[in-house]
Every structure is written in structure tokens, then in C-alpha cells.
Design an enzyme around this catalytic site. Structure first.
Site, PDB file in Angstrom:
ATOM      1  CD  GLN A 111     109.048  -9.525  91.277  1.00  0.00           C
ATOM      2  OE1 GLN A 111     109.747  -8.955  90.450  1.00  0.00           O
ATOM      3  NE2 GLN A 111     108.417  -8.864  92.243  1.00  0.00           N
ATOM      4  N   GLY A 112     107.739 -14.319  89.979  1.00  0.00           N
ATOM      5  CA  GLY A 112     106.516 -14.641  89.250  1.00  0.00           C
ATOM      6  C   GLY A 112     105.289 -14.007  89.875  1.00  0.00           C
ATOM      7  CB  SER A 128     103.261  -9.578  86.021  1.00  0.00           C
ATOM      8  OG  SER A 128     103.849  -8.536  86.747  1.00  0.00           O
ATOM      9  CB  SER A 188     113.186  -9.867  85.186  1.00  0.00           C
ATOM     10  OG  SER A 188     112.502  -8.687  84.897  1.00  0.00           O
ATOM     11  CD  GLU A 196     110.373  -5.249  91.826  1.00  0.00           C
ATOM     12  OE1 GLU A 196     109.495  -5.929  92.386  1.00  0.00           O
ATOM     13  OE2 GLU A 196     110.593  -5.280  90.602  1.00  0.00           O
ATOM     14  CD  GLU A 232     101.627   5.998  84.903  1.00  0.00           C
ATOM     15  OE1 GLU A 232     102.083   4.828  84.960  1.00  0.00           O
ATOM     16  OE2 GLU A 232     102.158   6.893  84.222  1.00  0.00           O
TER      17      GLU A 232
HETATM   18  C1  LIG Z   1     111.219  -5.283  81.546  1.00  0.00           C
HETATM   19  C2  LIG Z   1     110.163  -5.743  82.476  1.00  0.00           C
HETATM   20  C3  LIG Z   1     110.463  -6.670  83.436  1.00  0.00           C
HETATM   21  C4  LIG Z   1     109.482  -7.163  84.283  1.00  0.00           C
HETATM   22  N1  LIG Z   1     109.820  -8.107  85.197  1.00  0.00           N
HETATM   23  C5  LIG Z   1     108.858  -8.666  85.958  1.00  0.00           C
HETATM   24  C6  LIG Z   1     109.170  -9.754  86.813  1.00  0.00           C
HETATM   25  O1  LIG Z   1     110.317 -10.174  86.904  1.00  0.00           O
HETATM   26  N2  LIG Z   1     108.191 -10.324  87.525  1.00  0.00           N
HETATM   27  C7  LIG Z   1     106.915  -9.855  87.470  1.00  0.00           C
HETATM   28  O2  LIG Z   1     106.082 -10.393  88.164  1.00  0.00           O
HETATM   29  N3  LIG Z   1     106.566  -8.837  86.661  1.00  0.00           N
HETATM   30  C8  LIG Z   1     107.520  -8.230  85.894  1.00  0.00           C
HETATM   31  N4  LIG Z   1     107.188  -7.202  85.055  1.00  0.00           N
HETATM   32  C9  LIG Z   1     105.792  -6.827  84.929  1.00  0.00           C
HETATM   33  C10 LIG Z   1     105.442  -5.492  85.554  1.00  0.00           C
HETATM   34  O3  LIG Z   1     105.442  -5.596  86.943  1.00  0.00           O
HETATM   35  C11 LIG Z   1     104.074  -5.076  85.000  1.00  0.00           C
HETATM   36  O4  LIG Z   1     104.238  -4.834  83.626  1.00  0.00           O
HETATM   37  C12 LIG Z   1     103.550  -3.831  85.691  1.00  0.00           C
HETATM   38  O5  LIG Z   1     103.188  -4.107  87.013  1.00  0.00           O
HETATM   39  C13 LIG Z   1     102.358  -3.211  84.946  1.00  0.00           C
HETATM   40  O6  LIG Z   1     101.385  -4.144  84.631  1.00  0.00           O
HETATM   41  P1  LIG Z   1     100.828  -4.267  83.143  1.00  0.00           P
HETATM   42  O7  LIG Z   1     101.977  -4.449  82.247  1.00  0.00           O
HETATM   43  O8  LIG Z   1      99.776  -5.282  83.155  1.00  0.00           O
HETATM   44  O9  LIG Z   1     100.186  -2.861  82.823  1.00  0.00           O
HETATM   45  P2  LIG Z   1      98.729  -2.384  83.242  1.00  0.00           P
HETATM   46  O10 LIG Z   1      98.508  -2.624  84.673  1.00  0.00           O
HETATM   47  O11 LIG Z   1      97.742  -2.933  82.294  1.00  0.00           O
HETATM   48  O12 LIG Z   1      98.859  -0.827  83.022  1.00  0.00           O
HETATM   49  C14 LIG Z   1      98.708  -0.149  81.751  1.00  0.00           C
HETATM   50  C15 LIG Z   1      98.768   1.348  82.038  1.00  0.00           C
HETATM   51  O13 LIG Z   1      97.666   1.712  82.879  1.00  0.00           O
HETATM   52  C16 LIG Z   1      98.120   2.378  84.034  1.00  0.00           C
HETATM   53  N5  LIG Z   1      97.291   2.040  85.186  1.00  0.00           N
HETATM   54  C17 LIG Z   1      96.879   0.819  85.598  1.00  0.00           C
HETATM   55  N6  LIG Z   1      96.203   0.903  86.737  1.00  0.00           N
HETATM   56  C18 LIG Z   1      96.158   2.202  87.073  1.00  0.00           C
HETATM   57  C19 LIG Z   1      95.601   2.933  88.159  1.00  0.00           C
HETATM   58  N7  LIG Z   1      94.954   2.336  89.169  1.00  0.00           N
HETATM   59  N8  LIG Z   1      95.786   4.272  88.176  1.00  0.00           N
HETATM   60  C20 LIG Z   1      96.464   4.892  87.177  1.00  0.00           C
HETATM   61  N9  LIG Z   1      97.016   4.268  86.142  1.00  0.00           N
HETATM   62  C21 LIG Z   1      96.869   2.940  86.089  1.00  0.00           C
HETATM   63  C22 LIG Z   1      99.543   1.860  84.219  1.00  0.00           C
HETATM   64  O14 LIG Z   1     100.313   2.752  84.988  1.00  0.00           O
HETATM   65  C23 LIG Z   1     100.026   1.738  82.801  1.00  0.00           C
HETATM   66  O15 LIG Z   1     100.476   3.001  82.359  1.00  0.00           O
HETATM   67  C24 LIG Z   1     108.162  -6.685  84.188  1.00  0.00           C
HETATM   68  C25 LIG Z   1     107.853  -5.709  83.244  1.00  0.00           C
HETATM   69  C26 LIG Z   1     108.832  -5.234  82.386  1.00  0.00           C
HETATM   70  C27 LIG Z   1     108.486  -4.204  81.381  1.00  0.00           C
END
Ligand SMILES: Cc1cc2nc3c(=O)[nH]c(=O)nc-3n(C[C@H](O)[C@H](O)[C@H](O)COP(=O)(O)OP(=O)(O)OC[C@H]3O[C@@H](n4cnc5c(N)ncnc54)[C@H](O)[C@@H]3O)c2cc1C
Lengths: 340, 398
Positions: free
Chosen positions: B122-123, B125, B157, B243, B378
């Protein structure tokens, strides 16, 4: 079967909700608080008239002969509206016990009395049970002993010692029988069934009461303004409410699914889990509801406290969350022990 | 096909699994050798007709109803059959193709997805776009019958083991000036196309479970667009709905975990310890409640109800439950300084408990990840409060 169950169930829930919204509104609850007594005969007659009290009474004794599985939504509604009447105790628990011994000479009079609304009953689970709900209003107390013996006591055969319960609209008391009472029979299966109904029934009521706390809070924070915006638009507030909502929703799933479940072993586990979880979820709802109402929620004048107290009372009823957790853990340990 | 009764189906599944599930648990899928063994198992499952029992028969499923699907999963976990590795394909892309794909796309991708000839990832992020997914910047510019893709995805992932990726790309950057959700397209990309570079990323526990994916002038045929061009946000939301929503039957997996925890409590002589009993009781209650929720949602779905508003509640609940199970396990092991690793040497430890504990750390870290991926906790709370409960929106700039 399931289809009609669903239809009847939805209809019953709707009828109960409508009736209670009209006749068990905040004005009624206030009135009962001022009067210093929970039960109001006029409201009970209405419940009886609508057929809710006789729903589980077998047809040959003048009831509708429905199954417990028809009623979880009704019980949920009694929690939602903080009904100060022994509907679970009389219409579910006592009826199930009396109907289990249909050949008893008084079965007809007792079940008939319940069905027509003239007899209030409650259930005590052995002499360790010091929290018999609505004992002071009951004409009949049925005792379920740990060995499965079921004994009936008329009001004049026992002494009721009110406990200082938290919820004046769900009064609890210790019940001390004077004599031997009237033994209906002994059946561990019946006793277990009724215990599970009490546990899961209280869970349904608890989920309903917690749902009301959630609704009251959602309504209040959307309306109350500070800093020029509704307090419900602050994320710190929203996130607390979201957590409460998850708890309430899952408590409903567990409680409504557990009440009236059939398979005996699964039934006990589901009832205990539902009760333990509903207690936890209601506790969360209780804490956040008052916190998010601020000062107004702390007043006697505001009606929030009715549900704060109802959730506390029900959380303690028929086994605390901690007690159910321990029982469930022991049961699981025994099960994995057997598998080896 | 008219389906046999749930009880008959359950018996059939149980017999098949007894015959086919590998006697020894497979090694972890997080390295290539382990992954290949899982792929082989998936092939066996497909040939047995069990890759996706709830999917229509014309796409290789069994056309089973939800009760059968739940029974299948309960049996699958009861038999402690291997972890499924094509989650992106099975639980996300497949259902999305059923909803938005063309007949041609379904015929082209679904059979290989079910047999695990192609593993999907899944692409969504990107480095700058996680929670704020709609701010994504990977570009796709139309060039004749192709799109030319440039940009980067991250945290993908199983990216290192996958063959294809379904990605969100920006096809109309101007539209974003009005509304950032506009002008996004859902595009399937073969990872072997020239210009794609996959760099595995080590996760917090050292395993290579996810990856970064770079696109440099990658040519993708236009027929790989799922749904309408520029309308990919809708498709993405549907993917996230799958999901976050209930996977019918996965409660059985958590019940296994709690049973393993009980085994540990017994082995450690804590069966009379009231704190340990309370902790064990709590996670057991949580899994029982989750089971009730799965049954409720199945009944609702069977009655034609809409499950959309239940997805975020479901996700927040199960990820917290899962974390509680694994964190509780580590706490109960705290006397050994959270050194859980291999219990096989301890007196009284049965094979099942020892196996469960061998990857308890791995599972624990996965539980932590689950509160982040698929939309953080969140973000779920934002959705529950604003969209499910209707609380006033946060004042926000778009
Ligand atoms: C093991 C793993 C597998 C993954 N697999 C995939 C995958 O296969 N494909 C894919 O596309 N992505 C994948 N992801 C990515 C995942 O979807 C993102 O990490 C997630 O959506 C959060 O984005 P971020 O890491 O940029 O954190 P950020 O968005 O930067 O968030 C940082 C913190 O700020 C908080 N925050 C952000 N916005 C708000 C808001 N509006 N209100 C309150 N709090 C907020 C968040 O909750 C978090 O605690 C994976 C992540 C992990 C850890």
C-alpha cells in the site's frame, strides 16, 4: 425464528423507549427524588399495560411467552431513562424463576399477579447478597442459594434493611428472612441461568445508562461556549468523548449480545465479560461526563447526577468488574489446564 | 453455489487444516526465506479453495456468507495456521477492486493476488504526508497512454517482498489549490517497472518489515487507474475503511494470544496471584467484547446495514486491546527483565505457549505499530468525535 426475533426485539425496544421518554422523563425522576421513593405505582401500571412486565410470562399464565433474547434493548432503555422500577428484577429474574417451577401450587397466582401488574418481586442471590434492589417495594423476594435452591418469601416473612446505596432511584437493601420460606425447588441449572440473566441484564442497563451520559455530554459540549467557540470543538474535549464513545459502543455490543445467549458455558462467559467491560466503560463515561460538564454538572439542580449514580450502582450490582475478571481468569486457567 | 451449513463447513475446514497446516510453525516472514515459505503456504491454501472464502466464486472465493467466514477464521486460528502475508492484497486491494475496479482489472489482478503469485503493498504515506494524507506530492503526469510517476512513498509494509503497489498519486496539482483532496488518483504500479527503487527499512525491532519506494520517471499504463482519474480520494477512503473495519473472525487470533498469556500465568506460578488474575481477566474480557462486536457487525452487515461509521471505533478498540494483551505479557514477564525470547527451556512450558512466546516481542512491537498505521489513534478519535458523534469541527485552514 431469528427474523421474528429481530422484528419483535426492535419493536419492543422502540415501544419501551417511547414510553419511558414520555412517562419516565427528567420531571418524573425529579418527582421521585423529592418524594424520597423510587417506585411509583402509576408508572408500573403503564409498563404492565404495555405488556412489558408480562413479556416473559408463559402464555398459560397470562403472559406473552417471549424469550429473554427479546429483551436486551428493553433493558438498555431502562438504563438510558434511569427507570426507577424493578423491571429486570420482576419481569425477567423473578418470572424466569417462577416459570421454572410451573407445578408449584402458587405459580399461577404469582405469575398471574406479575403479569397483571399487581405483584412486584425481586431476587436475592443467597444470604451474602446485601444489595437486593427494590427489596422495600417488593411483595415477593425469591432467594437463589448457591446450591440452586429457590425459595420464595412474602414481604411479611422478611425484614428489609436498607443499605446506604449511592443511587436513591435504585434502592438496595439487605433482606433477612424470618422463617423457612416456601421452597420452589432446587435446580443448579435454573440458578445459573438466572444468575447469568442478572449479570447480563445489569450489563445492558449499564450500557444504556452510560450511553445517556455520553449523549448528555455530547449535547452539552456542543452547546456550551467558552473562548468564543463551543467547548466541544476543542480537541482535548473531543478525544475524551471519543474514548467514552468507543467504550459505550463496545459495551452495547457485548451486553446486548450476551443477554439471552443460549449455550450455557458460553453464556456465563459472555455475561461476565459484558458486565466487567460495561462497568469499566461506564466508569470512564461517568468520570468524563462530570468533568466535561464543569460546575453545572456538580449541582443537584442539573440531572446529570441521576446517571452518574445509576452507573455506579449498576457497576456494583451482580458482581463488580474486578470480581468478574478474576472469575473469568480462573475459568480460562482451568480450561487450558484441561486441554493439556 | 449453495453453501453447506456453518457446522458442516466448519468440520470440512477443520479436517482440511488438520491435514495441511505445517507441523512446525513457519519461520518469521520478515526475511526472504521465511517469506517464501509463507508464500508457498498461501498457494496451498488457494489450491484448497480457502484463500478468501467470502469472495465471489468467479474470483476464486467460495461465495461464503459472514457466518461461514467467521467459522473459517475461528478454525484457522484454532489450528494455529501460518500468518497471512498478502494482507494488502487480500484485505485492502481486493475489496476495493470489487467496489471500484473494472471487470478487466478484477480478472487481471485478483486470481494472482489470491494465489499469492503477486504480493501487493500500500503506497499511501509519504515523508511529508502521514496523517495529513491528502497533502501527498507524488506526481503522475499523463503522457499518451501512460502516466509518468515521480515521487516517494514511505513506511510501505512488506515493500521489500511485494511485487505490486497500489499508490495514491497527484494527477491534478491545480485542483489542490481549491481543495487538497481533489486531483488525486489511485494507481496500481508493477514494482519491476524501470525507475522504481525499493529500499527496505529496518523496523524498531530490527526486522525488515517495511520499505521506502522511490519513483523516477516510472511509466504506468493508464488502464492501471482504479476508479476515476482525479477521484482517487474516494477510493482511498474506501481502502482505509476496509483497513479500519472489522476483519470477520480475527477475534480468534486474539483469543489464542490470551490463552498463551494464561499459559504463562500458570507456568510462572501466578494462578493464585490476584493482580495477575485481574490482568489476565481484563485482557480476556477485552477479547470477549471484541468477539461480541464481530458477531454484532456481521449481523448488521447481513441485514444490509452500513458499517461505515463503525470502522474507526473498531480500529481504535482492537489496536488498544492488542496493545494491552502484549504489554500485559511483558509486564507479567517483568521479573525476568522483559526477557521473553525463548521459554522452551522453562519447566512446564508446553509447545504452544513456547511458540507464542518466541515472537511475543515481535508481536508487541507490531501492536505498537497498529496504533500508528491505517490512521493513528488520534486521527480515529478525530473521526469518531466529528463524523460519528457530530461534535463541532476544529477551526481549521484547508
Ligand atoms: C509499521 C508501520 C507500517 C506502515 N505501513 C504502511 C503502509 O503499508 N502503507 C502506507 O501508506 N503507510 C504505512 N504506514 C504509515 C502510517 O500510515 C503513518 O505512519 C501514519 O498515518 C501516521 O503518519 P506519520 O507517521 O507521518 O505521523 P504524523 O502524521 O506526523 O503524526 C505524528 C503525531 O501527530 C499526531 N497528529 C497528526 N495529526 C493530528 C491531528 N490532526 N490531530 C491530532 N493528532 C495529530 C499523530 O497522531 C501522531 O501521534 C505504516 C506505519 C507503520 C508504523
Amino acid at each position: 425464528m431469528t427474523e421474528t426475533l429481530d422484528i419483535d426485539r426492535g419493536e419492543l425496544e422502540q415501544v419501551t423507549g417511547d414510553l419511558l421518554a414520555r412517562h419516565c422523563d427528567v420531571a418524573h425522576l425529579r418527582d421521585r427524588l423529592e418524594a424520597g421513593g423510587a417506585h411509583a405505582p402509576a408508572l408500573w401500571w403503564r409498563l404492565a399495560e404495555t405488556g412489558l412486565v408480562s413479556a416473559l410470562v408463559p402464555a398459560e399464565f397470562g403472559g406473552a411467552g417471549l424469550e429473554p433474547a427479546h429483551l436486551p434493548g428493553v433493558l438498555h432503555a431502562t438504563g438510558y431513562h434511569a427507570l426507577p422500577e424493578p423491571l429486570l428484577e420482576t419481569a425477567v429474574l423473578a418470572v424466569t424463576l417462577l416459570a421454572a417451577f410451573p407445578d408449584h401450587p402458587d405459580a399461577d397466582a404469582r405469575l398471574g399477579g406479575i403479569a397483571e401488574g399487581s405483584l412486584l418481586a425481586t431476587v436475592r442471590f443467597g444470604d451474602a447478597d446485601r444489595h437486593v434492589a427494590f427489596a422495600a417495594d417488593a411483595h415477593l423476594v425469591l432467594d437463589v442459594a448457591p446450591d440452586g435452591a429457590v425459595t420464595a418469601y412474602a414481604a411479611d416473612q422478611l425484614e428489609v434493611v436498607p443499605a446506604a446505596g449511592v443511587d436513591p432511584l435504585r434502592p438496595v437493601a439487605a433482606v433477612i428472612p424470618h422463617g423457612a420460606g416456601d421452597l420452589l425447588g432446587t435446580s443448579p441449572d435454573v440458578a445459573a441461568h438466572v444468575r447469568d440473566l442478572a449479570v447480563a441484564g445489569a450489563a445492558c442497563q449499564l450500557a444504556g445508562a452510560a450511553r445517556r451520559l455520553l449523549d448528555l455530554t455530547v449535547e452539552y459540549v456542543a452547546d456550551r461556549h467558552q473562548f468564543g467557540r463551543p467547548v466541544g470543538s476543542f480537541q482535548a474535549v473531543k478525544h475524551k468523548i471519543a474514548d467514552v464513545a468507543v467504550g459505550v459502543d463496545m459495551a452495547e455490543a457485548a451486553a446486548l449480545g450476551a443477554f439471552g445467549a443460549e449455550d450455557a458455558h458460553d453464556r456465563a462467559r459472555r455475561a461476565a465479560s459484558a458486565k466487567a467491560y460495561a462497568g469499566q466503560a461506564a466508569d470512564r463515561a461517568n468520570v468524563e461526563a462530570l468533568q466535561l460538564h464543569g460546575g453545572i454538572g456538580f449541582t443537584w439542580e442539573h440531572h446529570l447526577h441521576v446517571w452518574l449514580k445509576r452507573t455506579m450502582s449498576l457497576t456494583a450490582a451482580h458482581g463488580t468488574p474486578a470480581a468478574h475478571r478474576r472469575t473469568l481468569a480462573r475459568d480460562l486457567l482451568a480450561r487450558i489446564g484441561e486441554e493439556e | 453455489m449453495t453453501m453447506i451449513s456453518v457446522a458442516e463447513f466448519r468440520a470440512e475446514v477443520r479436517a482440511w487444516l488438520a491435514e495441511h497446516v505445517p507441523a512446525e510453525p513457519l519461520p518469521s516472514w520478515t526475511d526472504q526465506a521465511g517469506f517464501d515459505q509463507h508464500r508457498t503456504w498461501e498457494r496451498t491454501l488457494f489450491e484448497g479453495g480457502y484463500a478468501a472464502v467470502d469472495w465471489p466464486e468467479e474470483y476464486g472465493g467460495r461465495g461464503a456468507g459472514l457466518q461461514h467466514t467467521i467459522a473459517f477464521a475461528e478454525e484457522y486460528y484454532r489450528a494455529r495456521a501460518p500468518e497471512r502475508v498478502n494482507m494488502g492484497g487480500l484485505y485492502l486491494l481486493g475489496p476495493v477492486l470489487m467496489q471500484y475496479g473494472t471487470e478487466e482489472q478484477r480478472r487481471r489482478w485478483i486470481p494472482d493476488l489470491l494465489s499469492c503469485r503477486t504480493i501487493w503493498c500500500q503506497g499511501f504515506s509519504e515523508p511529508g504526508s502521514g496523517s495529513d494524507l491528502a497533502s501527498l506530492r507524488t506526481r503522475a503526469v499523463r503522457d499518451g497512454d501512460h502516466y509518468v510517476v515521480n515521487g516517494q512513498k514511505i513506511w510501505t509494509s512488506m515493500g521489500g517482498f511485494a511485487d505490486w503497489i497500489f499508490a495514491l498519486v497527484r494527477t491534478d496539482p491545480d485542483a489542490a489549490k481549491e481543495r487538497k483532496h481533489a486531483g488525486i488518483t489511485f494507481l496500481c504500479i508493477d514494482l519491476r517497472t524501470p525507475g522504481v527503487e525499493v529500499r527496505p527499512l529496518a523496523m524498531v525491532d530490527g526486522t525488515e518489515g517495511f520499505a521506502e519506494v522511490f519513483f523516477t520517471d516510472v511509466h504506468v499504463p493508464v488502464e492501471n487507474v482504479v476508479g476515476e482519474v482525479d477521484q482517487g480520494w474516494k477510493v482511498a477512503m474506501s481502502t482505509l475503511g476496509f483497513e479500519r473495519g472489522a476483519v470477520f473472525g480475527d477475534h480468534a487470533k486474539f483469543s489464542n494470544d490470551v490463552a498463551a498469556l494464561a499459559g504463562l500465568v500458570a507456568v510462572r506460578g501466578l494462578a493464585e496471584d490476584s493482580l495477575a488474575l485481574d490482568e489476565l481477566g481484563r485482557v480476556l474480557v477485552e477479547t470477549e467484547v471484541y468477539r461480541a462486536n464481530v458477531y454484532r457487525l456481521a449481523a448488521l452487515a447481513e441485514a444490509g446495514g452500513n458499517l461505515d461509521s463503525t470502522a474507526s471505533i473498531n480500529k481504535l478498540y482492537w489496536t488498544e486491546m492488542q496493545h494491552d494483551i502484549f504489554a500485559t505479557g511483558l509486564r507479567l514477564m517483568a521479573e525476568d527483565g522483559a526477557v521473553v525470547g525463548d521459554l522452551a527451556g522453562l519447566a512446564g512450558v508446553d509447545a504452544v505457549t513456547a511458540d507464542a512466546w518466541r515472537d511475543w516481542h515481535h508481536r508487541y512491537w507490531y501492536a505498537r505499530a497498529a496504533m500508528i498505521f491505517g490512521g493513528t489513534s488520534e486521527i480515529q478519535r478525530n473521526i469518531i468525535s466529528e463524523r460519528v458523534l457530530g461534535l463541532p469541527m476544529e477551526p481549521r485552514r484547508s
